[in-house]
Design a protein around this motif. Structure first.
Motif, PDB file in Angstrom:
ATOM      1  N   THR A  33       0.870  -1.177   0.000  1.00  0.00           N
ATOM      2  CA  THR A  33       0.000   0.000   0.000  1.00  0.00           C
ATOM      3  C   THR A  33       0.905   1.224   0.000  1.00  0.00           C
ATOM      4  O   THR A  33       1.930   1.248   0.704  1.00  0.00           O
ATOM      5  CB  THR A  33      -0.897   0.016   1.243  1.00  0.00           C
ATOM      6  N   VAL A  34       0.534   2.219  -0.770  1.00  0.00           N
ATOM      7  CA  VAL A  34       1.294   3.473  -0.797  1.00  0.00           C
ATOM      8  C   VAL A  34       0.444   4.587  -0.207  1.00  0.00           C
ATOM      9  O   VAL A  34      -0.749   4.717  -0.509  1.00  0.00           O
ATOM     10  CB  VAL A  34       1.724   3.829  -2.228  1.00  0.00           C
ATOM     11  N   GLY A  35       1.061   5.354   0.646  1.00  0.00           N
ATOM     12  CA  GLY A  35       0.380   6.476   1.257  1.00  0.00           C
ATOM     13  C   GLY A  35       1.048   7.788   0.907  1.00  0.00           C
ATOM     14  O   GLY A  35       2.258   7.842   0.677  1.00  0.00           O
ATOM     15  N   TRP A  36       0.240   8.827   0.863  1.00  0.00           N
ATOM     16  CA  TRP A  36       0.750  10.192   0.721  1.00  0.00           C
ATOM     17  C   TRP A  36       0.540  10.913   2.054  1.00  0.00           C
ATOM     18  O   TRP A  36      -0.554  10.864   2.634  1.00  0.00           O
ATOM     19  CB  TRP A  36      -0.008  10.937  -0.375  1.00  0.00           C
ATOM     20  N   PHE A  37       1.582  11.568   2.501  1.00  0.00           N
ATOM     21  CA  PHE A  37       1.553  12.318   3.746  1.00  0.00           C
ATOM     22  C   PHE A  37       2.069  13.721   3.462  1.00  0.00           C
ATOM     23  O   PHE A  37       2.716  13.960   2.443  1.00  0.00           O
ATOM     24  CB  PHE A  37       2.434  11.632   4.794  1.00  0.00           C
ATOM     25  N   ARG A  38       1.803  14.631   4.382  1.00  0.00           N
ATOM     26  CA  ARG A  38       2.319  15.986   4.197  1.00  0.00           C
ATOM     27  C   ARG A  38       2.656  16.598   5.540  1.00  0.00           C
ATOM     28  O   ARG A  38       2.085  16.231   6.576  1.00  0.00           O
ATOM     29  CB  ARG A  38       1.309  16.859   3.454  1.00  0.00           C
ATOM     30  N   GLN A  39       3.601  17.520   5.498  1.00  0.00           N
ATOM     31  CA  GLN A  39       3.997  18.226   6.706  1.00  0.00           C
ATOM     32  C   GLN A  39       4.110  19.707   6.394  1.00  0.00           C
ATOM     33  O   GLN A  39       4.967  20.116   5.590  1.00  0.00           O
ATOM     34  CB  GLN A  39       5.317  17.696   7.260  1.00  0.00           C
ATOM     35  N   VAL A  48      -2.657  11.938   4.061  1.00  0.00           N
ATOM     36  CA  VAL A  48      -3.501  12.577   3.056  1.00  0.00           C
ATOM     37  C   VAL A  48      -4.357  11.541   2.331  1.00  0.00           C
ATOM     38  O   VAL A  48      -5.570  11.673   2.247  1.00  0.00           O
ATOM     39  CB  VAL A  48      -2.626  13.342   2.036  1.00  0.00           C
ATOM     40  N   SER A  49      -3.701  10.500   1.812  1.00  0.00           N
ATOM     41  CA  SER A  49      -4.417   9.521   1.010  1.00  0.00           C
ATOM     42  C   SER A  49      -3.585   8.251   0.937  1.00  0.00           C
ATOM     43  O   SER A  49      -2.365   8.295   1.123  1.00  0.00           O
ATOM     44  CB  SER A  49      -4.647  10.055  -0.404  1.00  0.00           C
ATOM     45  N   SER A  50      -4.247   7.132   0.681  1.00  0.00           N
ATOM     46  CA  SER A  50      -3.521   5.896   0.452  1.00  0.00           C
ATOM     47  C   SER A  50      -4.227   5.061  -0.594  1.00  0.00           C
ATOM     48  O   SER A  50      -5.421   5.243  -0.846  1.00  0.00           O
ATOM     49  CB  SER A  50      -3.347   5.104   1.747  1.00  0.00           C
ATOM     50  N   TYR A  57      -7.896   0.027  -4.235  1.00  0.00           N
ATOM     51  CA  TYR A  57      -8.794   0.631  -3.251  1.00  0.00           C
ATOM     52  C   TYR A  57      -8.112   1.850  -2.657  1.00  0.00           C
ATOM     53  O   TYR A  57      -6.939   1.837  -2.336  1.00  0.00           O
ATOM     54  CB  TYR A  57      -9.151  -0.379  -2.173  1.00  0.00           C
ATOM     55  N   THR A  58      -8.892   2.931  -2.473  1.00  0.00           N
ATOM     56  CA  THR A  58      -8.315   4.194  -2.032  1.00  0.00           C
ATOM     57  C   THR A  58      -8.936   4.698  -0.741  1.00  0.00           C
ATOM     58  O   THR A  58     -10.056   4.288  -0.358  1.00  0.00           O
ATOM     59  CB  THR A  58      -8.495   5.275  -3.116  1.00  0.00           C
ATOM     60  N   TYR A  59      -8.231   5.575  -0.098  1.00  0.00           N
ATOM     61  CA  TYR A  59      -8.717   6.207   1.131  1.00  0.00           C
ATOM     62  C   TYR A  59      -8.203   7.639   1.149  1.00  0.00           C
ATOM     63  O   TYR A  59      -7.074   7.909   0.747  1.00  0.00           O
ATOM     64  CB  TYR A  59      -8.214   5.432   2.350  1.00  0.00           C
ATOM     65  N   TYR A  60      -9.046   8.568   1.637  1.00  0.00           N
ATOM     66  CA  TYR A  60      -8.669   9.979   1.699  1.00  0.00           C
ATOM     67  C   TYR A  60      -8.995  10.545   3.071  1.00  0.00           C
ATOM     68  O   TYR A  60     -10.024  10.216   3.667  1.00  0.00           O
ATOM     69  CB  TYR A  60      -9.436  10.792   0.653  1.00  0.00           C
TER      70      TYR A  60
END
Length: 124
Positions: A33-39, A48-50, A57-60
């Motif tokens: 699974t790949v996730g996007w994060f932010r700081q 942020v999202s994965s 399948y996605t998640y926000y």
């Protein structure tokens, strides 16, 4: 060796769009699974999202739902984050990370591999 490299950040005006890319290598794409994060400056890192790379399948997180779209390209082992209707509060360093597992989540402690980040700045 697993490598993750983000690109696509930049300066954009309020309401504009950017597309971030996350290039991966060294991992079995379907097992992750790949996730996007932010700081943001002065704040902690937030999810942020994965996306599950096997089934898509996605998640926000709530603040970006309806504005951001995460997708994957299996052939090129890449993940993308299309960011639309950007707001100044979206300004942050954006990170891509990979977790060996197939369920979507934003628990950053579970993500094993991280990129170096790419700066996104939204001007008002």
């Amino acid at each position: 060796e697993v490598q993750i490299v983000e690109s696509g950040g930049g300066l954009v005006q309020d309401g504009g769009s950017l597309r971030l890319s996350c290039a991966t290598s060294g991992l079995n794409f379907d097992d992750y699974t790949v996730g996007w994060f932010r700081q943001a400056p002065g704040k902690g890192r937030e999810g942020v999202s994965s996306i599950s790379l096997s089934d898509g399948y996605t998640y926000y997180t709530r603040s970006v739902k309806g504005r951001f779209i995460v997708s994957r390209d299996k052939a090129n082992h890449a993940v993308y984050l299309q960011m639309n209707n950007l707001k100044p509060e979206d300004t942050a360093v954006y990170y891509c990370a990979a977790d060996r597992g197939t369920w979507t989540h934003l628990d950053q402690n579970e993500y094993e591999y991280w990129g170096q980040g790419t700066q996104v700045t939204v001007s008002s």
